[in-house]
Scaffold this motif. Structure first.
Motif, PDB file in Angstrom:
ATOM      1  N   LEU A 105      32.813 -16.405 -47.083  1.00 49.89           N
ATOM      2  CA  LEU A 105      32.828 -15.541 -45.897  1.00 49.89           C
ATOM      3  C   LEU A 105      32.963 -16.385 -44.628  1.00 49.89           C
ATOM      4  O   LEU A 105      33.706 -16.035 -43.720  1.00 49.89           O
ATOM      5  CB  LEU A 105      31.521 -14.730 -45.846  1.00 49.89           C
ATOM      6  N   TYR A 106      32.247 -17.526 -44.602  1.00 49.32           N
ATOM      7  CA  TYR A 106      32.218 -18.341 -43.382  1.00 49.32           C
ATOM      8  C   TYR A 106      33.619 -18.840 -43.049  1.00 49.32           C
ATOM      9  O   TYR A 106      34.021 -18.860 -41.885  1.00 49.32           O
ATOM     10  CB  TYR A 106      31.216 -19.500 -43.540  1.00 49.32           C
ATOM     11  N   GLY A 107      34.376 -19.251 -44.072  1.00 45.21           N
ATOM     12  CA  GLY A 107      35.753 -19.705 -43.865  1.00 45.21           C
ATOM     13  C   GLY A 107      36.622 -18.566 -43.340  1.00 45.21           C
ATOM     14  O   GLY A 107      37.480 -18.759 -42.484  1.00 45.21           O
ATOM     15  N   ARG A 108      36.407 -17.340 -43.843  1.00 45.46           N
ATOM     16  CA  ARG A 108      37.232 -16.197 -43.409  1.00 45.46           C
ATOM     17  C   ARG A 108      36.825 -15.707 -42.016  1.00 45.46           C
ATOM     18  O   ARG A 108      37.659 -15.181 -41.285  1.00 45.46           O
ATOM     19  CB  ARG A 108      37.165 -15.061 -44.433  1.00 45.46           C
ATOM     20  N   LEU A 109      35.561 -15.877 -41.658  1.00 39.62           N
ATOM     21  CA  LEU A 109      35.118 -15.435 -40.328  1.00 39.62           C
ATOM     22  C   LEU A 109      35.884 -16.167 -39.232  1.00 39.62           C
ATOM     23  O   LEU A 109      36.158 -15.605 -38.174  1.00 39.62           O
ATOM     24  CB  LEU A 109      33.616 -15.678 -40.149  1.00 39.62           C
ATOM     25  N   ALA A 110      36.256 -17.417 -39.512  1.00 39.38           N
ATOM     26  CA  ALA A 110      36.966 -18.210 -38.505  1.00 39.38           C
ATOM     27  C   ALA A 110      38.272 -17.530 -38.098  1.00 39.38           C
ATOM     28  O   ALA A 110      38.767 -17.736 -36.989  1.00 39.38           O
ATOM     29  CB  ALA A 110      37.235 -19.608 -39.055  1.00 39.38           C
ATOM     30  N   LEU A 111      38.847 -16.716 -38.991  1.00 35.03           N
ATOM     31  CA  LEU A 111      40.111 -16.016 -38.691  1.00 35.03           C
ATOM     32  C   LEU A 111      39.873 -14.604 -38.166  1.00 35.03           C
ATOM     33  O   LEU A 111      40.818 -13.878 -37.877  1.00 35.03           O
ATOM     34  CB  LEU A 111      40.965 -15.900 -39.956  1.00 35.03           C
ATOM     35  N   ASN A 112      38.634 -14.172 -38.117  1.00 37.15           N
ATOM     36  CA  ASN A 112      38.298 -12.802 -37.724  1.00 37.15           C
ATOM     37  C   ASN A 112      37.235 -12.835 -36.628  1.00 37.15           C
ATOM     38  O   ASN A 112      36.041 -12.626 -36.893  1.00 37.15           O
ATOM     39  CB  ASN A 112      37.749 -12.025 -38.937  1.00 37.15           C
ATOM     40  N   PRO A 113      37.655 -13.092 -35.373  1.00 38.03           N
ATOM     41  CA  PRO A 113      36.666 -13.320 -34.319  1.00 38.03           C
ATOM     42  C   PRO A 113      35.665 -12.171 -34.148  1.00 38.03           C
ATOM     43  O   PRO A 113      34.490 -12.427 -33.898  1.00 38.03           O
ATOM     44  CB  PRO A 113      37.518 -13.474 -33.055  1.00 38.03           C
ATOM     45  N   GLU A 114      36.121 -10.922 -34.366  1.00 36.03           N
ATOM     46  CA  GLU A 114      35.157  -9.810 -34.194  1.00 36.03           C
ATOM     47  C   GLU A 114      34.079  -9.854 -35.268  1.00 36.03           C
ATOM     48  O   GLU A 114      32.895  -9.662 -34.981  1.00 36.03           O
ATOM     49  CB  GLU A 114      35.873  -8.461 -34.272  1.00 36.03           C
ATOM     50  N   LEU A 115      34.511 -10.117 -36.514  1.00 37.61           N
ATOM     51  CA  LEU A 115      33.519 -10.214 -37.597  1.00 37.61           C
ATOM     52  C   LEU A 115      32.638 -11.441 -37.391  1.00 37.61           C
ATOM     53  O   LEU A 115      31.445 -11.414 -37.695  1.00 37.61           O
ATOM     54  CB  LEU A 115      34.204 -10.333 -38.952  1.00 37.61           C
ATOM     55  N   GLU A 116      33.224 -12.518 -36.866  1.00 41.49           N
ATOM     56  CA  GLU A 116      32.437 -13.739 -36.633  1.00 41.49           C
ATOM     57  C   GLU A 116      31.322 -13.446 -35.619  1.00 41.49           C
ATOM     58  O   GLU A 116      30.176 -13.857 -35.789  1.00 41.49           O
ATOM     59  CB  GLU A 116      33.334 -14.891 -36.158  1.00 41.49           C
ATOM     60  N   THR A 117      31.667 -12.689 -34.561  1.00 38.26           N
ATOM     61  CA  THR A 117      30.659 -12.326 -33.563  1.00 38.26           C
ATOM     62  C   THR A 117      29.595 -11.423 -34.188  1.00 38.26           C
ATOM     63  O   THR A 117      28.390 -11.605 -33.966  1.00 38.26           O
ATOM     64  CB  THR A 117      31.334 -11.598 -32.378  1.00 38.26           C
ATOM     65  N   THR A 118      30.048 -10.452 -35.004  1.00 35.12           N
ATOM     66  CA  THR A 118      29.092  -9.560 -35.686  1.00 35.12           C
ATOM     67  C   THR A 118      28.128 -10.374 -36.543  1.00 35.12           C
ATOM     68  O   THR A 118      26.916 -10.145 -36.542  1.00 35.12           O
ATOM     69  CB  THR A 118      29.869  -8.554 -36.579  1.00 35.12           C
ATOM     70  N   PHE A 119      28.689 -11.358 -37.273  1.00 38.50           N
ATOM     71  CA  PHE A 119      27.850 -12.203 -38.122  1.00 38.50           C
ATOM     72  C   PHE A 119      26.829 -12.975 -37.280  1.00 38.50           C
ATOM     73  O   PHE A 119      25.631 -12.967 -37.570  1.00 38.50           O
ATOM     74  CB  PHE A 119      28.708 -13.198 -38.926  1.00 38.50           C
TER      75      PHE A 119
END
Ligand SMILES: C[S@@+](CC[C@H](N)C(=O)[O-])C[C@H]1O[C@@H](n2cnc3c(N)ncnc32)[C@H](O)[C@@H]1O
Length: 344
Positions: free
Chosen positions: A135-149
């Motif tokens: 998930l952490y690797g994919r969050l880098a490509l999904n800024p909105e999900l990264e912020t949610t995380f």
């Protein structure tokens, strides 16, 4: 046993996913904030405030009332004590959990069965865009999900860190290595509590640069630095005399945890401290609920390999890597423990 008697105890479980969707939709529509501002609104008033047609609004109110989120008196609605905290800051516990469960976990968790069968995180692969295996690797490509995380993680870590600064004595240490330190929540609290302590965070590059921005904004750039690296590919920086694994080892398999703790042991000298902060699982494997939920999440979404391990397992891994386990503490009020050790 009658059919009715057999259904009754299962009802809570059958309906749990509907209840969460009522809660999540109510939260996203601003229902709980509207009722916090103006308690006692009627159905047509709520429909108008939320921009919903009358019948969908009626369904939302029916479900939120039946789930215990709202109280209805005559034809007026109030937040129940359960829903009141959801009207508070969206970056704090418990509100930060709602977008997290909705946008990150809900769809992936429908692949739990397949994840159990295949022994890997099928949910992540099916539902979250990207090629990375975690998930952490994919969050880098999904800024909105990264912020949610990071909103969710920060809300949990602040609760833990507020307590950690009182419970952990770091006065004897000069340089802490914070492995997978995220956006510097623990580091910020610990650096403020121990002004002579330097902290080096290691985390993935996008997270490390976000951490450095936060550290600079907090005026702690002299004391705290985040370095972008991959803990599985790179050795840990040397020169620290204490190592913190905060909400990190539960993500990974037993083999990788042994490897990470061994890396920590190689990076420090005798006398160095080790601190593992993690959600606690009962040593007898019976719970608690949080351990069960997070274990499903680590398998299905986060990494496909971790789970909530017991304190006894961490103590064994520390010992085998060359750290003497020195105790266990509970921290915060969300079910976390700290396992402490000293490099032999
Ligand atoms: C659950 S968060 C914990 C954050 C922080 N320690 C806390 O307690 O708030 C896990 C962190 O591990 C980082 N991480 C995941 N895989 C990593 C890797 N291979 N190398 C370095 N950091 C990694 C993530 O980016 C994330 O910030």
């Amino acid at each position: 046993m009658s059919e009715q008697d057999a259904i009754e105890p299962l009802r809570e479980l059958f309906y749990a996913h509907y209840r969460f969707q009522y809660l999540s939709a109510g939260y996203r529509l601003g229902l709980f904030s509207v009722l916090a501002e103006q308690p006692g609104l009627t159905h047509p008033e709520i429909a108008a405030r939320l921009g919903l047609q009358p019948q969908p609004a009626r369904i939302l109110l029916l479900g939120c009332t039946s789930a215990g989120l709202l109280r209805k008196d005559d034809d007026r609605y109030w937040n129940s004590p359960v829903a009141e905290p959801l009207a508070a800051s969206p970056t704090e516990v418990p509100a930060a959990f709602v977008p997290w469960e909705q946008h990150v976990n809900y769809r992936p968790m429908a692949w739990f069965y397949e994840s159990l069968k295949e022994g890997t995180n099928v949910g992540l692969r099916k539902e979250i865009p990207g090629d990375a295996t975690t998930l952490y690797g994919r969050l880098a490509l999904n800024p909105e999900l990264e912020t949610t995380f990071h909103n969710m993680m920060g809300s949990v870590s602040r609760r833990v860190a507020e307590d950690l600064v009182d419970r952990l004595d770091l006065s004897g240490y000069s340089h802490l290595l914070d492995v997978g330190g995220g956006t510097a929540v623990n580091a910020t609290y610990l650096a403020r509590r121990w002004p002579n302590l330097r902290v080096t965070i290691i985390d993935l590059p996008t997270v490390a640069s976000a951490a450095n921005e936060k550290i600079a904004a907090a005026g702690l750039a002299e004391q705290v630095t985040a370095v972008g690296l991959d803990v599985f590919r790179d050795e840990f920086p040397r020169g620290c005399d204490a190592v913190l694994f905060g909400h990190f080892l539960e993500i990974w398999s037993i083999e990788r945890n042994r490897e990470l703790i061994a890396k920590a042991a190689r990076a420090v000298d005798p006398g160095a401290g080790a601190f593992v902060v993690t959600p606690g699982a009962d040593d007898d494997g019976t719970g608690p609920d949080l351990a069960a939920a997070l274990s499903a999440y680590f398998l299905t979404v986060a990494s496909g390999e971790g789970m909530t391990y017991t304190g006894a397992e961490y103590e064994e891994w520390l010992l085998d890597a060359g750290f003497e386990p020195t105790g266990r503490l509970t921290v915060g009020n969300l079910g976390d423990i700290v396992i402490t050790g000293v490099r032999k």
